[in-house]
Write a protein that holds these residues in place. Structure first.
Motif, short mmCIF file in Angstrom:
data_model
loop_
_atom_site.label_atom_id
_atom_site.label_comp_id
_atom_site.label_asym_id
_atom_site.label_seq_id
_atom_site.Cartn_x
_atom_site.Cartn_y
_atom_site.Cartn_z
N ASP A 114 83.28 -20.76 33.65
CA ASP A 114 82.01 -20.01 33.64
C ASP A 114 81.49 -19.89 35.08
OD1 ASP A 114 79.91 -18.55 32.63
OD2 ASP A 114 78.73 -20.29 32.04
N GLY A 128 80.13 -15.90 32.08
CA GLY A 128 80.05 -15.84 30.62
C GLY A 128 79.01 -14.88 30.11
N ALA A 163 83.67 -20.74 27.06
CA ALA A 163 83.09 -20.35 28.35
C ALA A 163 82.50 -21.58 29.01
CB ALA A 163 82.02 -19.29 28.14
N SER A 173 78.84 -25.57 30.77
CA SER A 173 78.64 -24.69 31.91
C SER A 173 77.85 -25.42 32.99
CB SER A 173 77.90 -23.42 31.48
OG SER A 173 78.72 -22.62 30.66
#
Length: 343
Positions: free
Chosen positions: A12, A25, A55, A258
């Motif tokens: 991501d 993402g 992601a 992320s």
């Protein structure tokens, strides 16, 4: 510029525009995932759990076979760049807070060896895409010209110790003085503005046979003291950092692992052979975690596994989805084994 689309999804990734546009993402509409449990197609508006576990999931939910994404249409391959010099870290951060929203892309190069009143002095580079009508008549003949090239190549045998506090201090001084105090509207190519290091082939060899380590963390707004403390720690220790970059993050994606979160992110490259580097970074990890921050997993090679849950509070939620997609524990990596990411 050598990033793959699958790798961009798995990490991501973010760029100089996260403060306005978010991370990779945010622009993915669909992922064709070869999960160990079976091939599936996931979307953020359908199968959102599997999508956002993938992601930022560091490739541990399956093989990313195909991605449908949205891109920004541009009229030219030219960036209009404004440059400003800041005499210390506080001035740099204040300039970024006040002015970043005006630009699509912003980044600050930080001198981590400067001390005293000039600690954290910086060069700010902020830019936007140039419109076709703003080019000269000659440039409009080929407005999307893209000619990435390597101008130099580092030889395979570089002696250890070349990148030390003396050589990097000299480079930092030259780089800071070379930058204009203030400059507006300088035209630059996208290949040079976004990926300047790619102009030097095998630049990583400059660090010698022991290689280099990049340390990147993010902390929320209000935790600016962690950024100051980190730069001060490196400055006082004389730890050479050839590349130190400061950016501001906007809202993060819903990705469980992320990295981006609203706040500041600092990335530092340093020789891996620096004595005591591991202990120094372990202490910084604790400070980052205590401030509600995190280390970028895509660039990590040394964090202790005990720090992971403190930095990524949705870790258990991600693990439940990962087990559903990979019930037999097929997906493994050096990172997952070291940090005990997967069960």
């Amino acid at each position: 510029r050598h990033v793959t689309v699958g790798g961009a999804v798995a990490a991501d990734i973010h760029g100089k525009n996260h403060h306005r546009d978010g991370s990779f993402g945010d622009y993915v509409d669909e992922i064709d995932l070869l999960a160990p449990s079976g091939r599936i197609t996931v979307r953020p508006d359908r199968d959102a759990d599997a999508f956002w576990a993938t992601a930022g999931g560091m490739g541990l939910t399956g093989v990313i076979a195909e991605v449908t994404l949205r891109l920004l249409p541009i009229e030219t391959s030219t960036i209009s760049v404004d440059t400003d010099r800041a005499d210390d870290l506080d001035a740099a951060m204040a300039m970024m807070e006040e002015g970043d929203a005006k630009y699509n892309y912003t980044v600050a190069w930080i001198d981590c060896l400067a001390r005293g009143a000039h600690m954290g002095r910086a060069v700010l580079l902020r830019g936007d895409h140039v419109k076709l009508d703003d080019l000269t008549a000659a440039a409009r003949q080929n407005p999307l010209r893209f000619t990435p090239a390597t101008r130099l190549k580092v030889p395979p045998m570089v002696p250890g110790g070349l990148m030390n506090k003396f050589t990097i201090a000299a480079f930092n001084e030259a780089w800071f003085r070379k930058a204009p105090k203030h400059q507006s509207g300088h035209l630059d190519s996208i290949e040079h503005f976004f990926h300047p290091l790619d102009g030097v082939a095998d630049w990583n060899r400059l660090y010698g046979p022991h290689g280099f380590l990049q340390y990147q963390f993010a902390v929320p707004f209000g935790a600016e003291e962690v950024v100051r403390h980190t730069i001060q720690t490196f400055s006082e220790a004389g730890t050479p950092s050839f590349l130190a970059v400061l950016k501001r993050f906007g809202p993060g994606t819903p990705g469980h692992l992320s990295f981006p979160q609203p706040g500041w992110t600092l990335a530092l490259d340093m020789p891996a052979s620096v004595p005591g580097l591991g202990r120094l970074l372990d202490k910084l990890d604790e400070r980052v975690a205590a401030a509600g921050g995190r280390i970028y997993l895509a660039k990590d090679s040394r964090m202790q596994p005990e720090m992971l849950a403190a930095m990524y509070p949705r870790l258990d939620e991600w693990r439940e989805i990962q087990v559903r997609l990979d019930p037999d524990g097929v997906m493994q990596s050096d990172l997952s084994r070291r940090l005990r990411l997967t069960r």
